[in-house]
Write a protein that holds these residues in place. Sequence first.
Motif, PDB file in Angstrom:
ATOM      1  N   ALA B 146     -30.451 -44.213  94.319  1.00  0.00           N
ATOM      2  CA  ALA B 146     -29.923 -45.570  94.270  1.00  0.00           C
ATOM      3  C   ALA B 146     -28.398 -45.549  94.262  1.00  0.00           C
ATOM      4  N   THR B 170     -32.587 -51.469 100.591  1.00  0.00           N
ATOM      5  CA  THR B 170     -33.150 -51.747  99.276  1.00  0.00           C
ATOM      6  C   THR B 170     -34.409 -50.963  98.972  1.00  0.00           C
ATOM      7  N   LEU B 173     -34.100 -48.967  95.798  1.00  0.00           N
ATOM      8  CA  LEU B 173     -33.401 -49.547  94.646  1.00  0.00           C
ATOM      9  C   LEU B 173     -34.380 -50.269  93.727  1.00  0.00           C
ATOM     10  N   GLU B 177     -30.772 -53.243  90.671  1.00  0.00           N
ATOM     11  CA  GLU B 177     -29.835 -52.740  91.670  1.00  0.00           C
ATOM     12  C   GLU B 177     -29.854 -53.600  92.917  1.00  0.00           C
TER      13      GLU B 177
END
Lengths: 336, 509
Positions: B146, B170, B173, B177
């Motif tokens: 991440a 993403t 994440l 995040e």
Amino acid sequence: MANLTASVRNIGRNPIIWPLLALALLMIFNLIAIPGFFSIEFHDGRLFGSVVDILKNASPLAIIALGMTLVIALEGIDISVGSVLAIAGAMGIFMLDGYPTWIAILAALGIGVLCGLWNGMLISILGIQPMVATLILLTIGRGIAQLITGGRIIDTTSASYTFLGKGYFLGLPIQAFLILIVFALLYVLKTRTAFGLFVESVGGSKTASRYAGIRPRSIMMISYAIVGACASVAGIIVSANLGSADANNAGLWIELDAILAVVIGGTSMRGGRFYLGGTVIGALFIQSLTTTIYSLGVPAESILLVKAIVVILVCLIQSEAFRKLFVPVGKKAIIE
Amino acid sequence: METGYILKARGITKSFPGVKALADVDFSLRKGEIHALMGENGAGKSTLIKALTGVFPKDAGQIWLNGAEISPRTPLEAQQIGISTVYQEVNLCDNLTVAENIFSGRYPRKFGLIDWDKVYRRSEEMLAALELRIDVRQPLSHYSVAVQQMVAIARAVDISNGILILDEPTSSLDANEVKQLFNVMRKLKDKGMGIVFVTHFLDQVYEVTDRITVLRNGSLIGEYATKDLPKTELVSRMIGREWTESQESKTAADTVDDVFLQASGLGKKGSVERIDLTVNKGEVLGLAGLLGSGRTETAKLLFGIDKADSGVLTIGGEEFALMNPKKAITKGIGFTPEDRKVAGIVGELTIRENIALALQAQRGLFSFISVRKQKEIAQKYIEMLQIKTPGTEQKVENLSGGNQQKVILARWLATRPKLLILDEPTRGIDVGSKSEIRRLIRELAADGMSIVFISAELEEMVQCCDRIIVLRDRMKIGEVRGADMEENNIMRLIAEGANGYGESNGLGA
């Protein structure tokens, strides 16, 4: 017509075509420039001629390069093969003094496999980089060979041993058959067992292979042991041909030609796919080139230069990026 | 050419041997907008981006950047004119420091030497703008995926000239995040930057984007304002058929508990604390938790990729203190790792070889599966899993992500496993394939196969699993089943205690 271009393109994708092309070009050059290059004489039940000599002289290189193909396919390298060749030759000749030929041969093969396992252990278990790991044996190998020979050049008169370097079978030098045997063994190992798949998989991605249940360590150990065995076969041939073992000079620099033969043969130093046939062609090319240069009477001081230039040309033919500059390869293969 | 556009592309076409990847696609990006690029696997999203950024040449079409026609031939050229991309997989150097990664290839100079003070200061500033405060002198490998992703974004933002391309940023994440990333994206948008956002998460598209371009099978389907396109419409355009949220029927969880595998006290220092779990025959067991909670690490111990330093595994009455993949496969366990590109496929090999790999490893070196037989097996799974490919002899690296995932699934199904461990099998693949894989999981379990299923998406875990073990901070903290198996319950389990949601990464217990 479309079929023809398609099949030409397919041939272009097969990596063995380029070393073959290089070898063919060299042979055509010889046909024109060197009268009598292809003439072969037959007497005493044996064939004589430049082409036969090439087969004979290429054998240590071809056999070592075949083994080298496996470790290069594993993203490795073995630069100790010249030293292992010297060790095995020394061992063979040394054992002839007091033991039968077959024991001498087994001892030579055994010590080569042992050397290979040592390299494999350093690389696969201790994780030392292949170049560094095999550098160790490259350096101390000739020392070991000298210990075996007691620092002298030892010789033999055993006819059964020297047959492996001087003998003829069916009119051809025995070396040609030895290349064939080693090639056939490795080819069977590649195509009739899972070994080929595992080598190409580990060479392609060690991590993914491990996740698929393959043991990269075992594959590497086996491969380095095979290179060791190949180097000892070459060592037996060289020492049998001379009838003596020279710890200092036998197989000197052969590792470089062997790596070159593998690369000319189409196997990438990045590992993955490997081509045994290409390697043999590569080794024959290198030996033919040497013979050609000598036959042409190139002055001694220029021989290495000429060799280097030809090798550069061959490497350029091999390079896909270079070829694309001239021929757009496989750009239009679209299935709508 | 109208103003207000940063990037315009017209008639982009690209073919690969055997596949037409893009056919006459238009795309435009305005100043100050976040533009989603949507489509199933193999729809051409990645291909379009790679054509825009010079990873490979387009066969036809034109691209304008700020009104001037461009034709980048390499990613470096694209960067130099200000198009920078953050790819799905982090493309940085693990062994360099964070700051070196941000500045590599363009170090600031002072008197001809690298101005390291400036490198460190600027790196810290840039990361602070992404609300990330880390030691920029540490090697990148020191940080989680991440964080590495954020570093990649920081670098891209710094290089860019009004345009930023985020390809699946993403997928690795966690929720917090993602929120942070969206804040950053909105800030950049307010400054007038145009952002291309490629994702498979529908909710994220509606949370953050202004417009959506949909691709399907290499063709442009349309461009829409996000607020005018309802979610169901979007999905049906992406997959080209009417789509109803699939509710895979679950087998009743009243099957007799017939244990296949039992782990007691299984653990490894720095990886997972001693954990007890059982996997029953024919059940889908979920391992839920945040990134770094120990869910993947537990799976790796079960399969023996990582060596446990405590505990015992019992499989079919036989006890093992040390597991290894070969032994696991022999006992009927299969494992699809989360990092498909590195640990899954062997890109250079063909689909056939990739599928045959585990079965061959199971059978050993000398019991060789002939090439003809390998082809039959590969063909069978290509049809069964609907892998999109012209044949069995294609290199796996030429397939799209979802199809690569199916190849790895096929590799394990070919071994007829009794237990299949699936670590994020649906990550980074499209909705259609996702629901296919979910359905497959249920079917396999109904046929008596045990499944250990790991996913970052709780919704999908609740849909698929019979039972879910919840992990946090490398420890098992609970187990839910039956009526308790609800997203909210699991979230509460994950969130409760000293550590808040999203803060538990990398903290040792």
